[in-house]
Design a protein around this motif. Structure first.
Motif, PDB file in Angstrom:
ATOM      1  N   LEU A  53       0.926  -1.343   0.140  1.00 31.65           N
ATOM      2  CA  LEU A  53       0.010   0.096  -0.111  1.00 31.65           C
ATOM      3  C   LEU A  53       0.970   1.260   0.128  1.00 31.65           C
ATOM      4  CD1 LEU A  53      -2.714  -1.170   2.601  1.00 31.65           C
ATOM      5  CD2 LEU A  53      -2.819  -1.221   0.075  1.00 31.65           C
ATOM      6  N   GLU A  54       0.295   2.289  -0.591  1.00 31.51           N
ATOM      7  CA  GLU A  54       0.998   3.729  -0.677  1.00 31.51           C
ATOM      8  C   GLU A  54       0.177   4.579   0.180  1.00 31.51           C
ATOM      9  OE1 GLU A  54       1.854   4.982  -4.630  1.00 31.51           O
ATOM     10  OE2 GLU A  54       3.502   3.641  -4.731  1.00 31.51           O
ATOM     11  N   LEU A  55       0.791   5.145   1.328  1.00 36.69           N
ATOM     12  CA  LEU A  55       0.068   5.803   2.310  1.00 36.69           C
ATOM     13  C   LEU A  55       0.490   7.254   2.369  1.00 36.69           C
ATOM     14  CD1 LEU A  55       0.063   3.350   5.274  1.00 36.69           C
ATOM     15  CD2 LEU A  55      -1.606   3.586   3.513  1.00 36.69           C
ATOM     16  N   GLY A  56      -0.483   8.303   2.288  1.00 36.99           N
ATOM     17  CA  GLY A  56       0.184   9.682   2.386  1.00 36.99           C
ATOM     18  C   GLY A  56       0.377  10.148   3.916  1.00 36.99           C
ATOM     19  N   ALA A  57       1.321  10.986   3.784  1.00 37.77           N
ATOM     20  CA  ALA A  57       1.892  11.392   5.284  1.00 37.77           C
ATOM     21  C   ALA A  57       2.563  12.790   4.791  1.00 37.77           C
ATOM     22  CB  ALA A  57       2.868  10.392   5.565  1.00 37.77           C
ATOM     23  N   TRP A  58       2.722  13.589   6.056  1.00 36.14           N
ATOM     24  CA  TRP A  58       3.494  14.810   5.934  1.00 36.14           C
ATOM     25  C   TRP A  58       4.710  14.599   6.896  1.00 36.14           C
ATOM     26  CZ3 TRP A  58      -1.325  17.746   7.845  1.00 36.14           C
ATOM     27  CH2 TRP A  58      -2.335  18.101   7.053  1.00 36.14           C
ATOM     28  N   PHE A  59       5.701  15.349   6.332  1.00 38.76           N
ATOM     29  CA  PHE A  59       6.918  15.464   7.160  1.00 38.76           C
ATOM     30  C   PHE A  59       7.062  16.969   7.301  1.00 38.76           C
ATOM     31  CE2 PHE A  59      11.506  16.249   7.873  1.00 38.76           C
ATOM     32  CZ  PHE A  59      11.991  15.442   8.952  1.00 38.76           C
ATOM     33  N   VAL A  60       7.082  17.115   8.661  1.00 41.90           N
ATOM     34  CA  VAL A  60       7.235  18.835   9.221  1.00 41.90           C
ATOM     35  C   VAL A  60       8.715  18.820   9.770  1.00 41.90           C
ATOM     36  CG1 VAL A  60       5.901  20.554  10.556  1.00 41.90           C
ATOM     37  CG2 VAL A  60       4.730  18.501   9.508  1.00 41.90           C
ATOM     38  N   ASN A  80      -7.683   6.835  16.919  1.00 37.67           N
ATOM     39  CA  ASN A  80      -8.486   5.882  16.031  1.00 37.67           C
ATOM     40  C   ASN A  80      -9.539   6.907  15.184  1.00 37.67           C
ATOM     41  OD1 ASN A  80     -10.229   6.893  18.137  1.00 37.67           O
ATOM     42  ND2 ASN A  80     -11.630   4.947  18.066  1.00 37.67           N
ATOM     43  N   GLY A  81      -9.601   8.388  15.473  1.00 37.11           N
ATOM     44  CA  GLY A  81     -10.594   8.896  14.665  1.00 37.11           C
ATOM     45  C   GLY A  81      -9.707  10.036  13.944  1.00 37.11           C
ATOM     46  N   GLY A  82     -10.752  10.520  12.843  1.00 34.84           N
ATOM     47  CA  GLY A  82     -10.246  11.653  11.847  1.00 34.84           C
ATOM     48  C   GLY A  82      -8.903  11.294  10.873  1.00 34.84           C
ATOM     49  N   ASN A  83      -8.138  12.308  10.763  1.00 39.71           N
ATOM     50  CA  ASN A  83      -6.924  12.009   9.829  1.00 39.71           C
ATOM     51  C   ASN A  83      -6.002  12.963  10.224  1.00 39.71           C
ATOM     52  OD1 ASN A  83      -7.529  14.217   8.033  1.00 39.71           O
ATOM     53  ND2 ASN A  83      -8.768  13.075   6.898  1.00 39.71           N
ATOM     54  N   ARG A  84      -4.774  12.932   9.539  1.00 38.15           N
ATOM     55  CA  ARG A  84      -3.591  13.928   9.774  1.00 38.15           C
ATOM     56  C   ARG A  84      -3.947  15.225  10.026  1.00 38.15           C
ATOM     57  NH1 ARG A  84      -2.598  11.872   4.859  1.00 38.15           N
ATOM     58  NH2 ARG A  84      -1.777  13.343   3.328  1.00 38.15           N
ATOM     59  N   LEU A  85      -5.025  15.698   9.071  1.00 39.86           N
ATOM     60  CA  LEU A  85      -5.424  17.234   9.116  1.00 39.86           C
ATOM     61  C   LEU A  85      -5.639  17.691  10.830  1.00 39.86           C
ATOM     62  CD1 LEU A  85      -6.123  19.873   7.628  1.00 39.86           C
ATOM     63  CD2 LEU A  85      -8.296  19.086   7.246  1.00 39.86           C
ATOM     64  N   GLY A  86      -6.291  16.838  11.309  1.00 43.93           N
ATOM     65  CA  GLY A  86      -6.732  17.149  12.701  1.00 43.93           C
ATOM     66  C   GLY A  86      -5.612  17.191  13.680  1.00 43.93           C
ATOM     67  N   ARG A  87      -4.429  16.896  13.346  1.00 44.39           N
ATOM     68  CA  ARG A  87      -3.236  16.893  14.132  1.00 44.39           C
ATOM     69  C   ARG A  87      -2.235  17.923  13.532  1.00 44.39           C
ATOM     70  NH1 ARG A  87      -6.519  12.428  14.123  1.00 44.39           N
ATOM     71  NH2 ARG A  87      -6.422  11.402  16.270  1.00 44.39           N
ATOM     72  N   ALA A  88      -2.522  18.811  12.765  1.00 47.75           N
ATOM     73  CA  ALA A  88      -1.585  19.717  11.991  1.00 47.75           C
ATOM     74  C   ALA A  88      -1.180  20.767  13.061  1.00 47.75           C
ATOM     75  CB  ALA A  88      -2.377  20.607  10.812  1.00 47.75           C
TER      76      ALA A  88
END
Length: 269
Positions: A53-60, A80-88
């Motif tokens: 699988l190819e998964l999207g991620a951010w390197f900050v 277990n909820g949301g996606n990475r936008l909620g951890r920005a």
């Protein structure tokens, strides 16, 4: 009458078996925007898992070369909820403290393919770590794991395979069965497809550990997080946040970033 009771029990058991992952994993499947539109100098990266699988991620990257997190990189495993936008914002706060951060989404989250499971998210975490180890701007001896709630189970399992310099668990549960019974009292372990035995694994790790939890947590009881801390061989710090619930804003903000900063300081060469 006895037959009716048996049938009801069988139907309930089948439903629990079939639907349990929909209760455990609550993804926001929408694709987040490009990292650079939200976070300075952040980049979109792709993680490739062992099952293809190819998964999207951010390197900050860290923005404070003199901050407590300078030269450290955080692998952040979300809840277990949301996606990475909620951890920005969490990633931004870590960056301001000097930490670089890899913020990734599990399979099935944030526009990623696949469906999450205990085995699947373990593969996702391994792919995230491998990405960090392959980067020239990451010191492999200064990688910290940071798990939120379900992510605590993810990074704990990863630490058993690839120990980090240190690990922070925010609102960990002892094991999935225990937290499931907190919400659904009659759930037997035998119906669980996934186990996530956090406390048992923590008890075997020689990894500097910080545990953070809110004392009013109704999702993961504070007693379970405390039990994880009690099981640690190398507890750096136990941070109890009085009166805070599982998803109160401070649980994603300064108290956690400060605790991670103190953990980094404790493992400095």
């Amino acid at each position: 009458m006895a037959l009716v009771v048996v049938l009801v029990a069988v139907i309930a058991g089948v439903a629990a078996w079939a639907l349990q992952r929909r209760l455990i994993f609550l993804p926001d499947t929408s694709t987040p925007p490009a990292a650079a539109t939200l976070l300075p100098n952040a980049e979109d990266v792709v993680l490739t898992t062992s099952d293809g699988l190819e998964l999207g991620a951010w390197f900050v990257p860290g923005r404070n070369p003199t901050g407590p997190g300078a030269e450290f990189t955080v692998l952040l495993a979300p809840g277990n909820g949301g996606n990475r936008l909620g951890r920005a914002q969490t990633a931004a706060d870590l960056s301001a403290a000097g930490f670089s951060t890899l913020l990734f989404d599990y399979r099935g989250y944030g526009g990623n393919p696949g469906r999450p499971s205990e085995d699947g998210v373990a593969r996702d975490a391994r792919a995230a770590l491998q990405h960090l180890l392959d980067r020239e701007d990451v010191d492999s001896d200064r990688v910290l794991y940071f798990g939120e709630s379900l992510g605590c189970a993810v990074v704990t399992a990863l630490a058993a395979e690839s120990p980090p310099a240190g690990m922070l668990l925010r609102s960990p549960f002892t094991d999935l069965g225990s937290v499931a019974r907190h919400h659904y009292r009659l759930v037997p372990d035998i119906v669980l497809k996934d186990r996530f035995p956090v406390a048992d694994i923590v008890a075997q790790l020689d990894v500097p550990l910080t545990v953070v939890y809110g004392t009013a947590d109704s999702i993961v009881p504070a007693q379970q997080s405390a039990a994880v801390a009690d099981s640690a061989r190398y507890l750096v710090e136990r941070v109890e946040l009085p009166g805070l619930e599982h998803n109160d804003p401070p649980m994603f903000g300064a108290p956690v970033v400060d605790a991670l900063s103190r953990l980094a300081d404790s493992v400095q060469d």
